[in-house]
Write a protein that holds these residues in place. Structure first.
Motif, PDB file in Angstrom:
ATOM      1  N   MET A   1     -11.776 -32.113  27.729  1.00  0.00           N
ATOM      2  CA  MET A   1     -11.965 -33.494  27.293  1.00  0.00           C
ATOM      3  C   MET A   1     -11.588 -33.667  25.824  1.00  0.00           C
ATOM      4  SD  MET A   1     -12.706 -35.456  29.740  1.00  0.00           S
ATOM      5  CE  MET A   1     -12.995 -36.866  28.682  1.00  0.00           C
ATOM      6  N   HIS A   2     -11.867 -32.664  24.994  1.00  0.00           N
ATOM      7  CA  HIS A   2     -11.494 -32.752  23.583  1.00  0.00           C
ATOM      8  C   HIS A   2      -9.980 -32.873  23.437  1.00  0.00           C
ATOM      9  CE1 HIS A   2     -15.407 -30.350  22.568  1.00  0.00           C
ATOM     10  NE2 HIS A   2     -15.639 -31.557  23.063  1.00  0.00           N
ATOM     11  N   SER A   3      -9.249 -32.059  24.186  1.00  0.00           N
ATOM     12  CA  SER A   3      -7.785 -32.121  24.143  1.00  0.00           C
ATOM     13  C   SER A   3      -7.289 -33.509  24.535  1.00  0.00           C
ATOM     14  CB  SER A   3      -7.182 -31.062  25.067  1.00  0.00           C
ATOM     15  OG  SER A   3      -7.501 -29.764  24.633  1.00  0.00           O
ATOM     16  N   LYS A   4      -7.858 -34.052  25.605  1.00  0.00           N
ATOM     17  CA  LYS A   4      -7.443 -35.370  26.098  1.00  0.00           C
ATOM     18  C   LYS A   4      -7.664 -36.453  25.049  1.00  0.00           C
ATOM     19  CE  LYS A   4      -9.117 -38.875  29.402  1.00  0.00           C
ATOM     20  NZ  LYS A   4      -9.811 -39.676  28.376  1.00  0.00           N
ATOM     21  N   GLU A   5      -8.823 -36.469  24.437  1.00  0.00           N
ATOM     22  CA  GLU A   5      -9.148 -37.549  23.509  1.00  0.00           C
ATOM     23  C   GLU A   5      -8.382 -37.426  22.198  1.00  0.00           C
ATOM     24  OE1 GLU A   5     -11.011 -40.341  24.165  1.00  0.00           O
ATOM     25  OE2 GLU A   5     -10.751 -39.505  26.163  1.00  0.00           O
ATOM     26  N   HIS A   6      -8.148 -36.206  21.730  1.00  0.00           N
ATOM     27  CA  HIS A   6      -7.387 -36.068  20.489  1.00  0.00           C
ATOM     28  C   HIS A   6      -5.922 -36.406  20.704  1.00  0.00           C
ATOM     29  CE1 HIS A   6     -10.130 -34.688  17.344  1.00  0.00           C
ATOM     30  NE2 HIS A   6     -10.859 -34.245  18.349  1.00  0.00           N
ATOM     31  N   GLU A   7      -5.391 -36.133  21.880  1.00  0.00           N
ATOM     32  CA  GLU A   7      -4.025 -36.559  22.168  1.00  0.00           C
ATOM     33  C   GLU A   7      -3.928 -38.084  22.162  1.00  0.00           C
ATOM     34  OE1 GLU A   7      -2.959 -34.611  25.792  1.00  0.00           O
ATOM     35  OE2 GLU A   7      -2.141 -32.870  24.756  1.00  0.00           O
ATOM     36  N   ALA A   8      -4.940 -38.759  22.682  1.00  0.00           N
ATOM     37  CA  ALA A   8      -4.964 -40.227  22.632  1.00  0.00           C
ATOM     38  C   ALA A   8      -5.020 -40.715  21.185  1.00  0.00           C
ATOM     39  CB  ALA A   8      -6.159 -40.752  23.424  1.00  0.00           C
ATOM     40  N   PHE A   9      -5.784 -40.031  20.372  1.00  0.00           N
ATOM     41  CA  PHE A   9      -5.884 -40.384  18.952  1.00  0.00           C
ATOM     42  C   PHE A   9      -4.538 -40.214  18.250  1.00  0.00           C
ATOM     43  CE2 PHE A   9      -6.634 -38.261  14.749  1.00  0.00           C
ATOM     44  CZ  PHE A   9      -6.826 -39.418  14.020  1.00  0.00           C
ATOM     45  N   HIS A  10      -3.779 -39.200  18.616  1.00  0.00           N
ATOM     46  CA  HIS A  10      -2.501 -38.943  17.950  1.00  0.00           C
ATOM     47  C   HIS A  10      -1.479 -40.051  18.205  1.00  0.00           C
ATOM     48  CE1 HIS A  10      -3.653 -34.412  18.099  1.00  0.00           C
ATOM     49  NE2 HIS A  10      -4.291 -35.071  17.155  1.00  0.00           N
TER      50      HIS A  10
END
Length: 274
Positions: free
Chosen positions: A83-92
């Motif tokens: 989930m951390h990977s998913k949300e930080h990719e959205a942030f990028h």
């Protein structure tokens, strides 16, 4: 924003989050380019870094007793990291709108970690994860204590605080996996501290290189006023964090020696997870 907790019998939950980053300011951290690009650079390490963490733990999971508490915690650890990977990719994506191309930095991180993974034995790959989990645990405690106050955008602040909560919840999992499989003797201690030294040096170098790269891309590389503010902040931050980083070198160190229970509970209330 929906928050669904996966009620496992692990020691901590897997939360499904869905943050949106539609109106992110160009300089969302302290209204300063050097601050913003440091933390954006750090964030670009997470998607590939946490995928590496998951692979390194999965590679040895079969050595744990299936269905044990630690095995269940590994499952939750994997869920949280995904989930951390998913949300930080959205942030990028928000940084992409400003022409900063964070995806290119993610690709560099992936190339470096896949090279390490290819040449290191599974024990060393696990130790890179163990060391970086300690590095992260120290950083996120400081994030929850004060650094988040420099983030006026609520979506970004909540992203980093949610991430900080979960990193604190699972900070001992990879360490416990290592000790369960390889023990606590001197032969387990020596590679543990050597690989931490390597991992600490690597992440520190990459974060600085990425910050410099983003400052250059943003045409702020010669913004000496912003650099001065950032390095004054950075000096004070590392002055507080370095003794906690160095605790990892104690022979009898364990991640849960530091108790952030009250801090985590206060942070949950701040972002509505209580």
């Amino acid at each position: 924003m929906p928050n669904i907790e996966n009620k496992m019998s692990a020691s901590f939950p897997v939360r499904r989050m869905d943050y949106t980053f539609e109106d992110v300011e160009r300089y969302w951290m302290n209204n300063e380019p050097a601050f913003t690009h440091y933390f954006t650079g750090l964030s670009t390490l997470f998607p590939e870094g946490e995928s590496f963490f998951v692979r390194s733990v999965r590679a040895v999971r079969h050595k744990l007793q299936k269905g044990s508490q630690l095995d269940k915690d590994v499952g939750a650890f994997i869920g949280q990291e995904a989930m951390h990977s998913k949300e930080h990719e959205a942030f990028h994506i928000s940084a992409q709108k400003h022409g900063l191309d964070p995806a290119s930095l993610e690709r560099v991180t992936g190339l470096i970690l896949k090279t390490i993974e290819r040449f290191f034995p599974e024990k060393w790959n696990l130790l890179v994860t163990v060391g970086l989990e300690h590095y992260t645990a120290v950083m996120v405690a400081y994030m929850m204590e004060s650094v988040n106050e420099l983030m006026p955008n609520p979506s970004i602040r909540d992203l980093w605080l949610w991430h900080s909560i979960e990193e604190t919840e699972h900070k001992a999992v990879a360490f416990d996996v290592y000790e369960k499989i390889y023990g606590k003797s001197l032969s387990a201690y020596i590679p543990r501290v050597l690989l931490f030294t390597f991992s600490f040096s690597l992440i520190s170098a990459l974060t600085l290189i990425y910050q410099f790269t983003l400052m250059y891309r943003d045409k702020q590389f010669l913004n000496f006023k912003s650099w001065r503010k950032f390095y004054a902040f950075s000096f004070q931050s590392y002055k507080k964090m370095m003794p906690k980083f160095l605790q990892y070198y104690r022979f009898n160190f364990h991640p849960n020696d530091a108790d952030e229970t009250d801090l985590v509970e206060e942070t949950k209330k701040k972002i509505g997870l209580a």
